[in-house]
Design a protein around this motif. Structure first.
Motif, PDB file in Angstrom:
ATOM      1  N   GLY A  52       0.737  -1.264   0.033  1.00 51.70           N
ATOM      2  CA  GLY A  52      -0.080   0.043   0.023  1.00 51.70           C
ATOM      3  C   GLY A  52       0.807   1.278   0.037  1.00 51.70           C
ATOM      4  N   VAL A  53       2.122   1.149  -0.162  1.00 50.72           N
ATOM      5  CA  VAL A  53       2.766   2.504  -0.308  1.00 50.72           C
ATOM      6  C   VAL A  53       2.551   3.402  -1.326  1.00 50.72           C
ATOM      7  CG1 VAL A  53       4.787   1.485  -1.671  1.00 50.72           C
ATOM      8  CG2 VAL A  53       5.282   3.319  -0.002  1.00 50.72           C
ATOM      9  N   GLY A  54       2.491   4.631  -1.267  1.00 50.62           N
ATOM     10  CA  GLY A  54       2.053   5.552  -2.373  1.00 50.62           C
ATOM     11  C   GLY A  54       2.878   5.619  -3.413  1.00 50.62           C
ATOM     12  N   LEU A  55       4.549   5.461  -3.306  1.00 43.59           N
ATOM     13  CA  LEU A  55       5.354   5.384  -4.490  1.00 43.59           C
ATOM     14  C   LEU A  55       6.667   4.636  -3.743  1.00 43.59           C
ATOM     15  CD1 LEU A  55       6.542   6.645  -7.376  1.00 43.59           C
ATOM     16  CD2 LEU A  55       7.554   8.522  -5.485  1.00 43.59           C
ATOM     17  N   ILE A  56       6.877   3.671  -4.934  1.00 38.70           N
ATOM     18  CA  ILE A  56       8.256   3.042  -4.676  1.00 38.70           C
ATOM     19  C   ILE A  56       9.523   3.689  -5.259  1.00 38.70           C
ATOM     20  CG2 ILE A  56       9.539   0.728  -5.060  1.00 38.70           C
ATOM     21  CD1 ILE A  56       6.811  -0.632  -4.310  1.00 38.70           C
ATOM     22  N   MET A  57      10.367   3.988  -4.678  1.00 40.59           N
ATOM     23  CA  MET A  57      11.693   4.701  -5.270  1.00 40.59           C
ATOM     24  C   MET A  57      12.508   3.679  -5.623  1.00 40.59           C
ATOM     25  SD  MET A  57      12.679   7.421  -6.980  1.00 40.59           S
ATOM     26  CE  MET A  57      11.565   8.641  -6.280  1.00 40.59           C
ATOM     27  N   ILE A  58      12.676   3.237  -6.802  1.00 41.50           N
ATOM     28  CA  ILE A  58      13.910   2.268  -7.057  1.00 41.50           C
ATOM     29  C   ILE A  58      15.247   2.666  -6.729  1.00 41.50           C
ATOM     30  CG2 ILE A  58      14.735   0.387  -8.819  1.00 41.50           C
ATOM     31  CD1 ILE A  58      11.809  -0.105  -7.923  1.00 41.50           C
ATOM     32  N   TYR A 327       3.713  -4.196   4.494  1.00 45.74           N
ATOM     33  CA  TYR A 327       2.365  -3.951   4.906  1.00 45.74           C
ATOM     34  C   TYR A 327       2.124  -2.809   5.922  1.00 45.74           C
ATOM     35  CZ  TYR A 327       1.714  -7.843   1.729  1.00 45.74           C
ATOM     36  OH  TYR A 327       1.733  -8.635   0.662  1.00 45.74           O
ATOM     37  N   LEU A 328       3.172  -2.222   6.410  1.00 45.77           N
ATOM     38  CA  LEU A 328       3.095  -1.043   7.187  1.00 45.77           C
ATOM     39  C   LEU A 328       1.940  -0.141   6.642  1.00 45.77           C
ATOM     40  CD1 LEU A 328       5.968   0.849   9.011  1.00 45.77           C
ATOM     41  CD2 LEU A 328       4.048   2.243   7.793  1.00 45.77           C
ATOM     42  N   PRO A 329       1.885   0.408   5.549  1.00 47.63           N
ATOM     43  CA  PRO A 329       0.804   1.290   5.063  1.00 47.63           C
ATOM     44  C   PRO A 329      -0.712   0.669   5.392  1.00 47.63           C
ATOM     45  CG  PRO A 329       2.633   1.287   3.479  1.00 47.63           C
ATOM     46  CD  PRO A 329       2.869   0.137   4.586  1.00 47.63           C
ATOM     47  N   VAL A 330      -0.920  -0.211   4.666  1.00 41.87           N
ATOM     48  CA  VAL A 330      -2.132  -0.825   4.816  1.00 41.87           C
ATOM     49  C   VAL A 330      -2.593  -1.308   6.215  1.00 41.87           C
ATOM     50  CG1 VAL A 330      -2.442  -1.613   2.493  1.00 41.87           C
ATOM     51  CG2 VAL A 330      -1.869  -3.231   4.299  1.00 41.87           C
ATOM     52  N   LYS A 331      -1.812  -1.637   7.045  1.00 45.88           N
ATOM     53  CA  LYS A 331      -2.009  -1.900   8.471  1.00 45.88           C
ATOM     54  C   LYS A 331      -2.148  -0.663   9.202  1.00 45.88           C
ATOM     55  CE  LYS A 331       0.695  -6.429   8.768  1.00 45.88           C
ATOM     56  NZ  LYS A 331       1.786  -6.796   9.369  1.00 45.88           N
ATOM     57  N   SER A 332      -1.370   0.481   9.083  1.00 42.79           N
ATOM     58  CA  SER A 332      -1.491   1.751   9.677  1.00 42.79           C
ATOM     59  C   SER A 332      -3.115   2.302   9.359  1.00 42.79           C
ATOM     60  CB  SER A 332      -0.420   2.669   9.335  1.00 42.79           C
ATOM     61  OG  SER A 332       0.834   2.118   9.804  1.00 42.79           O
ATOM     62  N   GLN A 333      -3.410   2.404   8.053  1.00 38.76           N
ATOM     63  CA  GLN A 333      -4.562   2.901   7.794  1.00 38.76           C
ATOM     64  C   GLN A 333      -5.699   2.271   8.335  1.00 38.76           C
ATOM     65  OE1 GLN A 333      -5.030   3.210   3.327  1.00 38.76           O
ATOM     66  NE2 GLN A 333      -6.561   4.877   3.528  1.00 38.76           N
ATOM     67  N   ALA A 334      -5.768   0.822   8.647  1.00 40.90           N
ATOM     68  CA  ALA A 334      -6.566  -0.027   9.130  1.00 40.90           C
ATOM     69  C   ALA A 334      -6.477   0.031  10.853  1.00 40.90           C
ATOM     70  CB  ALA A 334      -6.575  -1.571   8.742  1.00 40.90           C
ATOM     71  N   ASP A 335      -5.710   0.881  11.357  1.00 42.33           N
ATOM     72  CA  ASP A 335      -5.475   1.089  12.630  1.00 42.33           C
ATOM     73  C   ASP A 335      -4.958  -0.418  13.271  1.00 42.33           C
ATOM     74  OD1 ASP A 335      -5.011   2.575  15.042  1.00 42.33           O
ATOM     75  OD2 ASP A 335      -7.233   2.394  15.440  1.00 42.33           O
TER      76      ASP A 335
END
Length: 639
Positions: A52-58, A327-335
């Motif tokens: 769920g990250v907004g942008l991946i910087m390679i 999965y830090l982004p999706v887990k954070s958004q789901a609290d």
């Protein structure tokens, strides 16, 4: 908690990101030897896109083979790289992600062992830049490199990347031109800030012409180098303004250079969000005309949200936390914060790369996503795991995830093993977060847990396991010459045992130094005695730099190359090349930090009883958390 700003969209040029979390570019060493994309790299980045990250910087991708800084660096220098780069962008897009490519040239950091050399640098610096196999860039070279950056940027667009970032930080070539530490040129490319900006801005303009006005171009800047004569925040503000004036679409703020990369990838001693105020200063200087991103120990959504809410930055850059838990982004958004594997800022796997390329102390799947997919077994078994330290818990969780019935046995009344000790020294609080995360994961798994239970052959036979994993850990070494001496172990001290005012620590490894720092912070007068010629050679090198400085500041003394001959009460007889034999009698407490030894009695008993088992963690060989977690995972995966 709602993270309103963090999970709101942000626009860079014509590109809109679904949230404000950018995965930082971190070199993985997953590329092929010729610089091509590999399947391993694709699976690694695709997993972060699913998270769920907004942008991946390679990662830093060289624009010229002679600019490759790594053994297995990624390249965008020829059209032969296009098929692999296209497969990478397609995979990330298929997982719902956006992806940028960071263009890099190593300059003086290039690796001639793999790129063929020679090393090209901005200017010769006695004692810093190499003399053999190297040369200073000519104006013709500079013009050629401008062209190569533009060609690589166009390849990135053709390959389907959504954004291109110019790497102007961390001691790479663009940073070398910008910094008065590395740029001593006397032509139009050196001297004043305007002249030092000339090459980077030529690169920006050429890349803009190549990719078009609507394609996002960003730059990563080290706004502070901590190397004496290099860039400071004050001197970096005009540089940031110049990039914005010349059409850059976003600024990515970081710190550090070659000799000071312990600030670039900051260990736990540095504060969380250490660069937020620097980013705020840049944002004010450019009048928020473009989004400003910031990196530097931003490990959780709560801190990220506060940085955004206070107007210090517009975008949050996370690297190591997304290796630890994609999965830090999706887990954070789901609290679901308690479900997030915490980054320890230990640098043991992501930077130290003890296993050849990037991995992680808390995530044994990092970089091995295809090899170890999340799958269930068709033949569930009963797995008994003995010992609930990091290795045992990881083995139990892995077996449970695969669908086995798991019984976890621990002789103490709490889970965590030596994590209870590891979290006690200064700046090691993240190890308690790891313990709590593992404890929560065990509770959520539904496995059977037997606490306060001493495992023996009889108990294991009664449970009738299909397989047993032994992870009984280790205990402090107490040499015979210290028994009955009144000396206490470093472990006891870390857990709260009181000492006198003048403390002699026997052993200057990782644990001895951490114990010394803790006691010195409490106001004790501390001396470390070490047989080797240096303290803590087993410590991760970036962490060690700060540790040695702190011990000096706290007044901790060290007796190196010193052997203990006898300990009798508070009387210590030692020998060293400088002093031959002598007595140390001025201390009122002795602390033993001789390391750990495996607890392997149960293994011997099981072998004698003919009960099959697999051993993991410290009971095999005392080591660090990264090894314990990896061995626990590997013990359970084949089951």
């Amino acid at each position: 908690m709602e993270y309103t700003m963090l999970f709101s969209p942000v626009t860079i040029n014509k590109l809109t990101l679904k949230n404000r979390i950018v995965m930082s570019s971190m070199v993985t060493q997953y590329a092929a030897s010729n610089g091509e994309v590999t399947d391993q790299m694709i699976h690694y980045y695709a997993e972060r896109a699913r998270g769920g990250v907004g942008l991946i910087m390679i990662e830093a991708t060289y624009v010229e083979r002679q600019g490759d800084s790594y053994k297995f660096g990624l390249g965008a220098d020829t059209d032969e790289m296009l098929p692999g780069l296209t497969r990478l962008t397609n995979a990330i897009h298929a997982c719902g992600g956006k992806v940028g490519l960071q263009l890099q040239h190593g300059g003086r950091t290039a690796n001639p062992l793999t790129n063929g050399g020679p090393i090209k640098f901005v200017s010769y610096i006695p004692g810093v830049t190499p003399y053999e196999g190297a040369r200073v860039l000519t104006k013709e070279d500079i013009a050629d490199l401008v062209k190569r950056y533009a060609e690589a940027a166009l390849r990135a667009r053709k390959a389907g990347f959504d954004l291109v970032e110019l790497h102007g930080a961390h001691g790479y070539l663009l940073n070398q031109f910008l910094s008065p530490f590395t740029n001593l040129r006397e032509d139009e490319y050196g001297g004043s800030t305007e002249n030092r900006l000339r090459f980077p801005l030529e690169v920006l303009k050429a890349c803009r012409e190549a990719v078009g006005k609507d394609f996002p171009l960003t730059v990563r800047l080290s706004v502070e180098e901590f190397n004496g004569t290099g860039l400071t925040l004050e001197s970096s503000l005009p540089i940031a303004q110049a990039f914005v004036d010349n059409g850059i679409d976003a600024l990515n703020i970081s710190v550090g250079a070659c000799e000071t990369n312990h600030y670039t990838i900051p260990p736990a001693v540095l504060p969380e969000g250490l660069n937020a105020d620097r980013a705020a200063a840049v944002r004010r200087a450019v009048e928020a005309r473009v989004p400003v991103a910031v990196a530097g120990r931003i490990h959780n959504a709560t801190l990220a949200e506060s940085i955004l809410a206070e107007g210090k930055a517009d975008i949050i850059v996370m690297g190591r936390p997304l290796i630890a838990d994609p999965y830090l982004p999706v887990k954070s958004q789901a609290d679901r914060l308690t479900d997030i594997a915490p980054c320890l800022s230990c640098n043991e796997g992501c930077v130290g790369i003890p296993f050849g390329n990037v991995t992680c102390a808390v995530n044994p799947r990092a970089g091995q996503e295809a090899r170890f997919p999340h799958i269930k077994t068709d033949t569930p078994k009963h797995i008994v795991v003995i010992g609930a330290g990091p290795a045992g818990i990881q083995a139990a969780l892995t077996a449970k995830e695969k669908g086995h019935h798991v019984t976890l046995i621990e002789r103490e009344k709490t889970l965590g093993g030596l994590l209870h000790v590891a979290c006690r020294p200064p700046h090691k609080e993240a190890f308690e977060k790891l313990r709590l995360y593992m404890e929560h994961a065990v509770q959520q798994s539904g496995m059977e847990v037997l606490l306060g239970t001493e495992a023996d052959v009889s108990l294991i036979r009664s449970l009738r396991p299909d397989m047993t994993v032994v992870a009984t850990g280790s205990e402090p070494v107490v040499p015979g010459f210290c028994k009955n001496s009144g000396a206490v172990t470093a472990q006891e001290v870390l857990l709260g045992r009181k000492t006198g005012q003048k403390v002699l620590i026997l052993g200057g490894g990782l644990v001895g130094c951490e114990t010394a720092e803790m006691l010195a912070e409490q106001g004790r007068e501390v001396t470390i005695l070490e047989l080797r010629d240096t303290l803590a050679p087993d410590m991760e090198k970036r962490t060690r730099i700060f540790m040695m400085a702190r011990l000096k500041e706290l007044g901790v003394q060290a007796l190196l190359n010193t052997e203990v001959l006898e300990v009798s009460g508070l009387h210590v007889r030692v020998r060293s090349p400088l002093h031959a034999e002598r007595s140390l009698d001025e201390f009122d407490s002795l602390v033993m930090a001789f390391g750990y030894r495996s607890r392997n009695l149960l293994q011997q008993q099981l072998a004698e009883a003919g009960i099959p088992f697999t051993a993991a963690g410290d009971c095999v060989r005392p080591s660090k958390v990264i090894t314990a977690v990896r061995q626990g995972f590997q013990a359970a995966w084949p089951l």
